[in-house]
Scaffold this active site. Structure first.
Site, PDB file in Angstrom:
ATOM      1  N   ASP A 264      42.271  43.084  -8.131  1.00  0.00           N
ATOM      2  CA  ASP A 264      42.287  42.056  -6.773  1.00  0.00           C
ATOM      3  C   ASP A 264      41.959  40.666  -6.531  1.00  0.00           C
ATOM      4  OD1 ASP A 264      42.678  41.261  -3.919  1.00  0.00           O
ATOM      5  OD2 ASP A 264      41.773  42.774  -3.065  1.00  0.00           O
ATOM      6  N   GLU A 461      40.183  40.491   6.704  1.00  0.00           N
ATOM      7  CA  GLU A 461      38.890  40.977   5.955  1.00  0.00           C
ATOM      8  C   GLU A 461      37.265  40.290   6.353  1.00  0.00           C
ATOM      9  OE1 GLU A 461      39.906  39.754   1.441  1.00  0.00           O
ATOM     10  OE2 GLU A 461      41.621  38.993   2.330  1.00  0.00           O
TER      11      GLU A 461
HETATM   12  C1  BGC Z   1      43.150  33.649  -0.594  1.00  0.00           C
HETATM   13  C2  BGC Z   1      44.275  34.859  -0.385  1.00  0.00           C
HETATM   14  C3  BGC Z   1      43.141  35.876  -0.927  1.00  0.00           C
HETATM   15  C4  BGC Z   1      41.410  35.388  -0.913  1.00  0.00           C
HETATM   16  C5  BGC Z   1      40.079  36.308  -1.146  1.00  0.00           C
HETATM   17  C6  BGC Z   1      42.790  33.216  -0.600  1.00  0.00           C
HETATM   18  O1  BGC Z   1      41.954  31.959  -0.266  1.00  0.00           O
HETATM   19  O2  BGC Z   1      44.845  32.720   0.031  1.00  0.00           O
HETATM   20  O3  BGC Z   1      45.310  35.618  -0.780  1.00  0.00           O
HETATM   21  O4  BGC Z   1      42.553  37.473  -0.356  1.00  0.00           O
HETATM   22  O5  BGC Z   1      41.189  34.024  -1.317  1.00  0.00           O
HETATM   23  O6  BGC Z   1      39.029  35.666  -1.277  1.00  0.00           O
HETATM   24  C1  BGC Z   2      42.612  40.846  -0.803  1.00  0.00           C
HETATM   25  C2  BGC Z   2      43.862  41.985  -1.420  1.00  0.00           C
HETATM   26  C3  BGC Z   2      45.237  40.790  -0.956  1.00  0.00           C
HETATM   27  C4  BGC Z   2      44.975  40.154  -2.579  1.00  0.00           C
HETATM   28  C5  BGC Z   2      45.917  38.966  -2.191  1.00  0.00           C
HETATM   29  C6  BGC Z   2      42.712  40.280  -1.315  1.00  0.00           C
HETATM   30  O1  BGC Z   2      41.629  39.199  -1.115  1.00  0.00           O
HETATM   31  O2  BGC Z   2      42.107  41.797  -0.818  1.00  0.00           O
HETATM   32  O3  BGC Z   2      43.914  42.845  -0.391  1.00  0.00           O
HETATM   33  O4  BGC Z   2      46.363  41.806  -1.651  1.00  0.00           O
HETATM   34  O5  BGC Z   2      43.628  38.971  -1.645  1.00  0.00           O
HETATM   35  O6  BGC Z   2      46.330  37.689  -1.554  1.00  0.00           O
END
Ligand code: BGC
Ligand code: BGC
Length: 567
Positions: A264, A461
């Site tokens: 991830d 999230e």
């Molecule tokens: C990204 C997301 C990612 C997240 C994780 C963001 O800055 O754009 O894709 O899931 O950070 O913390």
């Molecule tokens: C998320 C994932 C996602 C990844 C890429 C992470 O923060 O937990 O589900 O696929 O970002 O954006």
């Protein structure tokens, strides 16, 4: 292959953090992603995305082996980063359809829209089994019930990957987040994100982990899923992304997973304070590709050193690269006769009426009718006047939720196409039926019926973790205002999870849970006016009060799992 070429295949950078595109050939990068905020510099149109994809892919021609890039993106409810894509209901609503065949069909559509941009890999389906709806990712799960998740996991993988990964309309799927992401304990997260459910610790014995959290992966593997994403979360204090027990012993050896593991976003960083040590632990545990959006250079250098120092065995590197190349081979990426540039003819069907029709069908089937006193529903299209109210009545962004254009989603007209609930109601009735609107529900006196659309605003999230799932005061006020007009009130709840309804349920004459339906509000109008009789059944038990958490489903819920009325 040289060690550098092998490590390159094991590396995924985020395009927004690549300052010099020559890194693609100089580091032999095997993969690129766009994270939730990582849009093309020219904007979010399909054309901008397609140009970006082609531009990056062309760099691989400059390498010795010319191995094409896999480009990954979170297409979790349609190709949701791209303006004008069809946005489907989030998984929680799809679970209520009880119709895996429909989900297979809509994932075929998603695959085609993703392919229109050239991108060949979706970080989906999320096969999480959320056990506590206070979690900000609850809506990404089909259900709290492992059996339902199992059925949808299989359908979604089949839909995205098609019957053959080598088909140019197939998209590589990624079951996530392995394992136990939906089972974390309140306050257990080590990183201060959200309120401590997201990325936390799942404190269950192995039998429980297997019973609740593994069935989705087992069927995804049987269905041929090419990739799996280990979770940020921990299992009894050990980060899944560094767990040899989970990644190698259970997933690869016991369950026979032949695809590859993609970490991830920055998850490897959380495995140990010392980054190099974290890489060592994670790769040795079985991670095959690092999603290292920004630190990719450091990761490449550290991993190279780790191999030279004998801390990561060459056999582990070879296993990872074999897995990655096997997937690329199966997808036809290594076929020299095949162009790896985007198929621009797919732009024709991107966001098309035909694709929207599939989403509309999914919306209709995802709605759960929780109450319908005095047969208020279906409404008559020739009512003297319909008054619509509520902050979510005319807001496509709120209707779509998180992971829509932006990582966190956004209120307002975030994407063209589709219809808000208000727009859909106006379209559904003849021009002779007046439809009035006030956000706060005032001015409804004299109308035949009031329809109030309330609920959550977008989040994703950890920032969606909530200690309190009560309705917002402005939502309660909008319902009260309609009610005081002395007319029947239909409440539509747009939310990523069951909310605590308090007195609103009593005040409502009819109540529809609409989840996060996406762009096709017409599916809601279909149910309101009886073109489609509700069939949706709850995929989560619906609690009465916050005291019932975390075990809402075991404690005399307001509506049991599986509940859903029709008319
Ligand atoms: C990204 C997301 C990612 C997240 C994780 C963001 O800055 O754009 O894709 O899931 O950070 O913390
Ligand atoms: C998320 C994932 C996602 C990844 C890429 C992470 O923060 O937990 O589900 O696929 O970002 O954006």
């Amino acid at each position: 292959m040289t060690l550098e070429e092998k490590i390159g295949q094991m590396t995924q950078a985020d395009q927004e953090h690549i300052r010099n595109l020559a890194d693609i050939e100089n580091l032999f990068l095997g993969s690129i992603l766009s994270g939730g905020q990582s849009d093309p510099k020219e904007g979010n149109s399909l054309q901008a995305w397609t140009n970006l994809y082609d531009r990056l892919q062309q760099h691989t021609a400059k390498t010795r082996l010319k191995i094409p890039l896999l480009y990954g993106i979170d297409a979790v409810h349609g190709h949701n980063n791209v303006l004008g894509a069809v946005i489907f209901p989030h998984n929680i609503g799809l679970g209520c359809t009880r119709n895996p065949a429909l989900v297979e069909k809509l994932e075929r559509v998603t695959a085609e829209e993703v392919r229109a941009s050239g991108i060949q890999w979706a970080f989906a389906p999320c096969v999480t089994v959320p056990q506590d709806a206070r979690w900000g990712r609850t809506y990404e799960g089909f259900s709290e019930d492992p059996e339902l998740v199992r059925q949808f996991a299989e359908a979604a993988v089949r839909g995205l990957q098609g019957s053959d990964l080598g088909n140019p309309l197939s998209v590589l799927a990624c079951a996530k987040h392995f394992a136990g992401d939906g089972g974390t304990a309140w306050g257990s997260a080590r990183v201060p994100i959200g309120l401590g459910l997201d990325q936390g610790d799942t404190r269950v014995d192995e039998a429980t982990l297997r019973r609740i959290h593994l069935p989705g992966y087992i069927v995804a593997i049987t269905a041929g899923v090419g990739t799996i994403m280990p979770s940020y979360s921990s299992w009894n204090g050990v980060k899944a992304s560094g767990s040899k027990r989970l990644l190698t012993e259970i997933l690869k050896q016991e369950l026979g997973f032949q695809g590859f593991l993609i970490s991830d976003y920055n998850a490897i960083d959380q495995v140990d304070r010392d980054y190099k040590k974290a890489i060592e632990i994670s790769i040795n545990a079985g991670m095959d590709m690092g999603m290292v959006p920004k630190r990719y250079r450091e990761y490449v250098d550290d991993l190279k050193q780790l191999v030279r120092e004998g801390r990561v065995p060459m056999a582990r590197i070879d296993d990872a690269v074999t897995r990655i190349l096997r997937v690329k081979f199966a997808m036809g990426l290594l076929d020299p006769k095949r162009s790896q540039l985007a198929d621009r003819s797919l732009a024709k069907t991107f966001g098309s009426a035909e694709h929207r029709q599939v989403a509309r069908e999914a919306v209709r089937q995802s709605l759960v009718l929780l109450k319908n006193s005095h047969r208020v529903l279906p409404l008559s299209k020739t009512a003297a006047r319909i008054h619509v109210a509520g902050k979510n009545a005319d807001d496509i962004g709120n209707q779509c939720g998180g992971w829509t254009i932006d990582w966190q989603g956004r209120s307002g007209p975030v994407t063209p196409g589709g219809a808000t609930v208000l727009a859909a109601i106006k379209k559904a009735v003849p021009p002779t039926t007046p439809v009035t609107f006030s956000r706060d529900g005032t001015g409804a006196a004299g109308a035949t019926v009031g329809v109030v659309v309330i609920g959550e605003r977008p989040y994703a999230e950890g920032s969606g973790d909530r200690a309190d799932l009560s309705l917002a005061p402005e939502d309660v006020a909008a319902v009260d205002n309609l009610k005081s007009a002395g007319i029947p009130v239909v409440v539509i709840l747009i939310s990523g999870r069951p909310m605590i309804l308090g007195g609103v349920l009593d005040k409502a004459d009819a109540f529809l849970a609409a989840w996060l339906p996406g762009t096709e509000g017409d599916g809601i109008a279909d149910v309101l006016f009886g073109a489609y009789k509700p069939t949706g059944k709850l995929s989560f038990a619906w609690p009465r009060s916050m005291e019932q958490y975390p075990r809402a489903k075991d404690t005399n819920p307001l509506f049991a799992y599986g509940f859903g009325l029709t008319y």
